[in-house]
Write an enzyme that holds these catalytic residues in place. Structure first.
Site, PDB file in Angstrom:
ATOM      1  N   PHE A 134       0.860  -1.179   0.000  1.00 10.54           N
ATOM      2  CA  PHE A 134       0.000   0.000   0.000  1.00 10.54           C
ATOM      3  C   PHE A 134       0.896   1.228   0.000  1.00 10.54           C
ATOM      4  CE2 PHE A 134      -2.283   3.554   1.790  1.00 10.54           C
ATOM      5  CZ  PHE A 134      -3.446   3.534   1.031  1.00 10.54           C
ATOM      6  N   ASP A 219       9.397   3.028   1.515  1.00  8.10           N
ATOM      7  CA  ASP A 219       8.241   3.852   1.871  1.00  8.10           C
ATOM      8  C   ASP A 219       8.066   3.784   3.387  1.00  8.10           C
ATOM      9  OD1 ASP A 219       5.751   4.909   2.418  1.00  8.10           O
ATOM     10  OD2 ASP A 219       4.731   3.909   0.760  1.00  8.10           O
ATOM     11  N   LYS A 248       2.645  11.562   6.701  1.00  3.21           N
ATOM     12  CA  LYS A 248       1.821  11.355   7.887  1.00  3.21           C
ATOM     13  C   LYS A 248       2.383  12.087   9.109  1.00  3.21           C
ATOM     14  CE  LYS A 248      -0.398   7.107   6.309  1.00  3.21           C
ATOM     15  NZ  LYS A 248      -1.653   7.742   5.892  1.00  3.21           N
TER      16      LYS A 248
END
Length: 403
Positions: A134, A219, A248
């Protein structure tokens, strides 16, 4: 035509909790009920809601400037780049806004680097990715997703990606060839249910890419900035990626902030006009990002995540031993838990959503993923007593579903 019941597009199915106030690890709904937040904005709230240092930095900057076009410079852009690269032991930063933007930027940089430096023809360049990944929800990113919910209906898909099983170093090595410009991986697959690869996997990926002359892109949008008990999850294996995506928690839950950090010679393939972002690196984002880096600079929060993660792990292991959980995967203060087959709701097998509903009734918020799995990612600043109380609620909810 009558107006719909809601004017919002239904791309989310939230729990019936409407948050109106939040501070630290706690949120409050419109009726005054309080909940412990064990999702923390998918790790965007690593430092809790409205951390005083981050709020102060944002307020101070709101009184000065909020947006300056990259057609001009501003006084926080270089300090932000210095703070983030010092924190992550990297050389250069490309500022963006969202995690998906950071991943898209890393893909573009890897492809341009492959063409200009490696000499890989653009029509043959590939990036190796992992099953279960993801990395966001843009058209290019969902093109290499293996999640039907994220992918289906969005074709035609962007070519140039090759899949391998996550955690299998031999399969990864076999997939890398002369046309591979990069390997793109999550050190821990968060959306997949906090899937932790075998020890040594990232070191193997580093060796494989170095031998092939390809880039390693990690990531760390969910795994980075303290979540795993280290500044970056790759630190736990002594690895440094060529490019790392951050997001984030870099915005402290206040503003969207993301970045690609890494080697100067790789990010150096970008030239004026070849990539950009209207809001990327804006003064407000930089002020908050600098404050985030300062929170992490001395390692106190990372150490706290490690200590509280051990508590979390012990409590989850006890639930597995008691048959209330099928499995529990954990790294730092981050866990994915799988429900066993014996839990029921209204005569049917209970799933992760049912557990989240039962938790919400007990004042705890969490999020399910992929059926029988629930993710737990409390703020790294949560009080130990509050974490214990949340885990007491988890046990009570599981006992209820097992009755």
């Amino acid at each position: 035509m009558p107006a719909p019941a809601s004017r919002l597009a239904r791309n989310y199915a939230p729990l019936p909790v409407t948050v109106v106030r939040a501070e630290g690890a706690w949120v409050e709904d419109a009726d005054g009920a309080r909940y412990l937040d064990l999702l923390a904005g998918y790790s965007a709230l690593n430092f809790g809601h409205r951390h005083p240092d981050l709020v102060a930095a944002a307020r101070a900057q709101l009184g000065r400037s909020t947006l300056v076009s990259r057609a001009f410079d501003h006084d926080l852009l270089e300090p932000f780049a210095a703070a983030a690269t010092d924190l992550t032991s990297t050389e250069m930063l490309l500022p963006m806004n969202t995690g998906a933007e950071a991943v898209e930027s890393a893909i573009k940089v890897a492809r341009r680097w492959g063409a200009q430096v490696r000499g890989v023809p653009a029509e043959r360049a590939t990036i190796v990715v992992a099953d279960g990944n993801f990395h966001g929800r843009t058209t290019t990113i969902v093109s290499f997703s293996t999640d039907p919910d994220a992918r289906e209906g969005y074709g035609p898909y962007t070519p140039g990606f090759r899949h391998v099983p996550f955690g299998d170093a031999e399969e990864l090595a076999d997939a890398v060839d002369d046309d591979t410009v990069a390997v793109l991986l999550e050190p821990v697959q968060g959306e997949a249910g906090v899937v932790v690869p075998p020890a040594g996997y990232l070191r193997a990926a580093r060796s494989i890419t170095e031998e092939a002359g390809a880039l390693l892109v990690l990531d760390e949008i969910q795994s980075g900035l303290g979540r795993t008990g280290a500044t970056l999850a790759q630190d736990l294996e002594g690895v440094r990626a060529d490019l790392t995506t951050l997001g984030k928690a870099l915005g402290g839950g206040i503003v969207p902030v993301s970045a690609v950090v890494g080697r100067a010679d790789v990010l150096g393939v970008l030239t004026p006009g070849s990539h950009g972002s209207t809001f990327g690196g804006n003064p407000l984002a930089c002020a908050v990002g600098i404050a985030v880096c300062e929170l992490l600079a001395d390692g106190t929060i990372q150490a706290r995540a490690t200590r509280l993660g051990e508590l979390l792990g012990a409590r989850l292991d006890a639930l597995v031993a008691d048959g209330l959980l099928a499995r529990a995967r954990r790294i730092g203060l981050w866990a994915g838990i799988d429900l066993p087959g014996g839990l029921t709701v209204d005569g049917r097998r209970a799933d992760g959503h049912d557990l989240c509903v039962a938790l919400a009734r007990r004042g705890v918020l969490a999020k399910d993923t992929h059926g029988a799995t629930v993710r737990l990612s409390p703020p790294l600043t949560i009080d130990e007593a509050d974490l214990e109380a949340a885990l007491d609620a988890l046990r009570a909810a599981l006992v209820e579903l097992a009755a």
